[in-house]
Design an enzyme around this catalytic site. Structure first.
Site, mmCIF file in Angstrom:
data_model
loop_
_atom_site.group_PDB
_atom_site.id
_atom_site.type_symbol
_atom_site.label_atom_id
_atom_site.label_comp_id
_atom_site.label_asym_id
_atom_site.label_seq_id
_atom_site.Cartn_x
_atom_site.Cartn_y
_atom_site.Cartn_z
ATOM 1 N N LYS A 96 0.820 -1.216 0.000
ATOM 2 C CA LYS A 96 0.000 0.000 0.000
ATOM 3 C C LYS A 96 0.850 1.261 0.000
ATOM 4 C CE LYS A 96 -4.208 -2.116 1.622
ATOM 5 N NZ LYS A 96 -3.943 -3.509 2.001
HETATM 6 C C1 LIG Z 1 -4.621 -4.602 1.499
HETATM 7 C C2 LIG Z 1 -3.891 -5.876 1.422
HETATM 8 C C3 LIG Z 1 -4.269 -6.896 0.537
HETATM 9 C C4 LIG Z 1 -5.521 -6.793 -0.328
HETATM 10 O O1 LIG Z 1 -5.405 -5.806 -1.313
HETATM 11 P P1 LIG Z 1 -6.694 -5.323 -2.109
HETATM 12 O O2 LIG Z 1 -6.207 -4.215 -2.967
HETATM 13 O O3 LIG Z 1 -7.654 -4.838 -1.071
HETATM 14 O O4 LIG Z 1 -7.205 -6.472 -2.848
HETATM 15 C C5 LIG Z 1 -3.495 -8.013 0.455
HETATM 16 N N1 LIG Z 1 -2.403 -8.170 1.222
HETATM 17 C C6 LIG Z 1 -1.998 -7.232 2.096
HETATM 18 C C7 LIG Z 1 -0.793 -7.473 2.928
HETATM 19 C C8 LIG Z 1 -2.724 -6.040 2.220
HETATM 20 O O5 LIG Z 1 -2.323 -5.102 3.082
#
Ligand SMILES: *Cc1c(COP(=O)(O)O)cnc(C)c1O
Length: 465
Positions: A111
Site C-alpha cells: 500500500k
Molecule cells: C490490502 C492488502 C491486501 C488486499 O489488497 P486489495 O487491494 O484490497 O485487494 C493483500 N495483502 C496485504 C498485505 C494487504 O495489506
C-alpha cells in the site's frame, strides 16, 4: 482525461478533482472515461526505470497537472523512499515463480506504493487551491499505517483511521497508533472491518457532512491508488519477459478489496503483456465464488491468518462490474441496488463456470496458507507473508500451464505477521528492525462504538479543537 462515476450521476471531472472527491458524490466510484491503449509504446517503456515508467503511465491519466510538477511529485514518491532503492518492486525467483516484492516501502506493505504518491498529491493540490482535507479511512490492517505514513505532518491534512478493535495484528496496530503527529487520529471501532468500511461510506455519502468538513478518501476507492498500482504490473511484466523470453505473463494477486488486482486489469486493458490474472482469496471467498459462478453474494466475515483480506464486500469490485456491463451506469446501478436489497447479484457467465476469461480464481483456508509458507520456505529458503501465501497456494493447487511465467504479487513483509510464520515453520524467523523497535513506542488511539454518528461526533470535535 476526464473521470465519471460508475453510477452516472456526476458531471465529468478532471484528475485532481477526482482525487479530492475520493468516493463519487453520487455514491459511485470514479473511473476514467477511456482506457488509453499504449501497445505502441511498450518497447520504449520496457527500458525505463520505475519513476520514469510511473511518469509515463500516470501522465496519461493526470492530464491536468503540469508535466514538470508531476515528474517532481513522482520522484518525491519513488526516489529514495523504498529500501530497495532504486528499485520499487524488485523480483525474487522462488522455484518456478517470480515473486514481486511490493513491501520495501516505509510501512512494509504494497500500500506504500500508492499512498506515498497520494500523500504528495494531496499536499500539492491543497497548496495550489488552499483549504483543508479531512481524510476518513477504514483499514483491515495495512492501509491505515501506509496512509498515515503518507500524510503524517503534512499541512492542511488531518487523517482519521478506523480499524476493527482487536482484529488487526498487534504489529499493524502499533504501526498506526505509535504515530503521534498532531494530524493523525486512530479510532478503534467495536466491530469488523466491514463495519468500519460501512461507517466510512455513510459519512462520505452524507454530502452535507462531506462538504462541510472537506472529507477525503485514501481507501482504494480513490482512483489515484489504483492508478499508482498499475505501474508495477507493467514493470513486472517487462521484467519477466526479459527473464524468461515469454511474450506474455500471468499475474497472481492475493485479493481483499479488489484494488490491487483491478490495477492489474487496467494495466492489461492498456496493453501490458499480461494474459491472465489469478485472483486468490482467503476463506472470505466472495470474489472467487463470483468469478467461478457469476453470483456475487456476501456472507459472514471469517477471521483468517491473512487479515488484510478479511473482507466480504469489496468496494473496488464496482469499478470492474461497471466495465464488465459495458460502462453502463444504469445497468451497474440496478445491479448494486439488487445487491443492497437482497445481498446478492448475478451476471451471465461467458462459458459455464467462467465469468471472464481473463480471470482465474481460487480461495484458501488457513491450513493452505500455512502449508504454502512452509513449502516455499523449505524449497527455497524464502519466507512469504500469509497474504502472499494465498496466491502461492492457489497457483500451486490449480492446473496452470507452467510454460506461462507467473508473477506472484507479494503484498507484505513476512515480519508483519510473525505468528503465522512461526505456526507455519515452527521457527521464529520473521524479523525486521523497524518492526522489532515498535514494542517500546508510546501510542494514541480512541475507542468508539460501531456507530457512524459517534465517529462523526469525534471528527467534528477533533477538527474544532
Ligand atoms: C490490502 C492488502 C491486501 C488486499 O489488497 P486489495 O487491494 O484490497 O485487494 C493483500 N495483502 C496485504 C498485505 C494487504 O495489506
Amino acid at each position: 482525461m476526464k473521470y465519471v462515476s460508475t453510477r452516472g450521476r456526476i458531471e465529468p471531472l478532471e484528475f485532481q478533482d477526482a482525487v479530492m472527491m475520493g468516493l463519487g458524490d453520487d455514491g459511485g466510484l470514479l473511473v476514467p472515461q477511456q482506457i488509453p491503449n499504449v501497445a505502441d509504446r511498450l518497447a520504449d517503456w520496457a527500458k525505463l526505470p520505475y519513476p520514469e515508467l510511473a511518469f509515463e503511465v500516470i501522465s496519461l491519466f493526470a492530464t491536468d497537472i503540469p508535466r514538470d510538477d508531476l515528474r517532481d511529485l513522482i520522484n518525491r514518491s519513488y526516489v529514495g523512499t523504498f529500501d530497495s532503492d532504486p528499485e520499487v518492486a524488485p523480483i525474487t525467483p522462488a522455484g518456478d515463480m517470480f515473486v514481486m516484492e511490493l513491501w520495501h516501502g516505509p510501512t512494509m506493505s504494497f500500500k506504500d506504493v500508492a499512498l506515498q504518491l497520494l500523500g504528495n498529491l494531496f499536499e500539492y493540490i491543497l497548496a495550489k487551491r488552499g483549504g483543508k482535507l479531512n481524510i476518513v479511512a477504514a483499514t483491515s490492517g495495512d492501509t491505515g499505517s501506509a496512509a498515515i505514513c503518507g500524510v503524517r505532518g503534512r499541512k492542511g491534512v488531518n487523517i482519521f483511521v478506523m480499524h476493527p478493535a482487536g482484529r488487526v495484528s498487534p504489529i499493524q496496530e502499533r504501526q498506526m497508533t505509535s504515530v503521534l503527529d498532531a494530524n493523525v487520529h486512530n479510532i478503534a471501532i467495536d466491530g469488523s472491518f466491514d463495519d468500519c468500511q460501512r461507517i466510512m461510506k455513510t459519512l462520505a455519502c452524507d454530502l452535507e457532512f462531506k462538504q462541510t468538513y472537506s472529507l477525503g478518501a485514501v481507501n482504494s476507492v480513490n482512483w489515484a491508488r489504483v492508478l499508482a498500482q498499475t505501474v508495477y504490473y507493467f514493470q513486472g511484466a517487462f521484467k519477466l519477459q526479459r527473464l524468461t523470453g515469454a511474450a506474455t505473463i500471468r499475474a497472481c494477486v492475493p485479493t481483499g478489496n479488489f484494488g490491487d488486482i483491478l490495477a492489474g486489469w487496467y494495466a492489461m486493458k492498456m496493453g501490458a503483456p499480461i494474459s491472465q490474472l489469478v485472483l486468490a482469496t482467503n476463506h472470505n471467498d466472495i470474489l472467487s465464488r463470483f468469478f467461478n459462478s457469476g453470483v456475487y453474494s456476501g456472507g459472514d466475515v471469517h477471521h483468517t491468518l491473512a487479515p488484510a483480506m478479511d473482507i466480504q464486500v469489496a468496494s473496488n469490485f464496482e469499478r470492474y462490474l461497471y466495465h464488465k456491463v459495458g460502462d453502463d451506469p444504469g445497468r451497474l446501478s440496478s445491479l448494486m441496488q439488487q445487491f443492497a436489497d437482497t445481498g446478492s447479484l448475478q451476471i451471465d457467465c461467458e462459458s459455464p463456470g467462467v465469468v471472464d476469461s481473463i480471470f482465474r480464481a481460487g480461495s484458501t483456508v488457513d491450513d493452505d496458507i500455512l502449508a504454502a509458507i512452509r513449502d516455499c520456505y523449505n524449497a527455497n529458503e524464502y519466507l512469504v507473508d500469509p497474504h502472499t501465501a494465498c496466491g502461492l497456494s492457489v497457483i500451486g493447487s490449480g492446473e496452470f500451464d507452467r510454460s506461462v511465467p507467473t508473477l506472484c504479487v507479494s503484498t507484505a513483509h513476512p515480519a508483519k505477521f510473525p505468528d503465522a510464520i512461526e505456526q507455519a515453520t515452527g521457527q521464529d524467523l520473521a524479523h525486521h528492525p523497524a518492526i522489532d523497535a515498535l514494542d517500546d513506542l508510546p501510542t494514541r488511539c480512541e475507542p468508539i462504538a460501531n456507530d457512524p454518528q459517534a465517529v462523526a461526533d469525534f471528527i467534528v470535535k477533533t477538527i474544532q479543537q
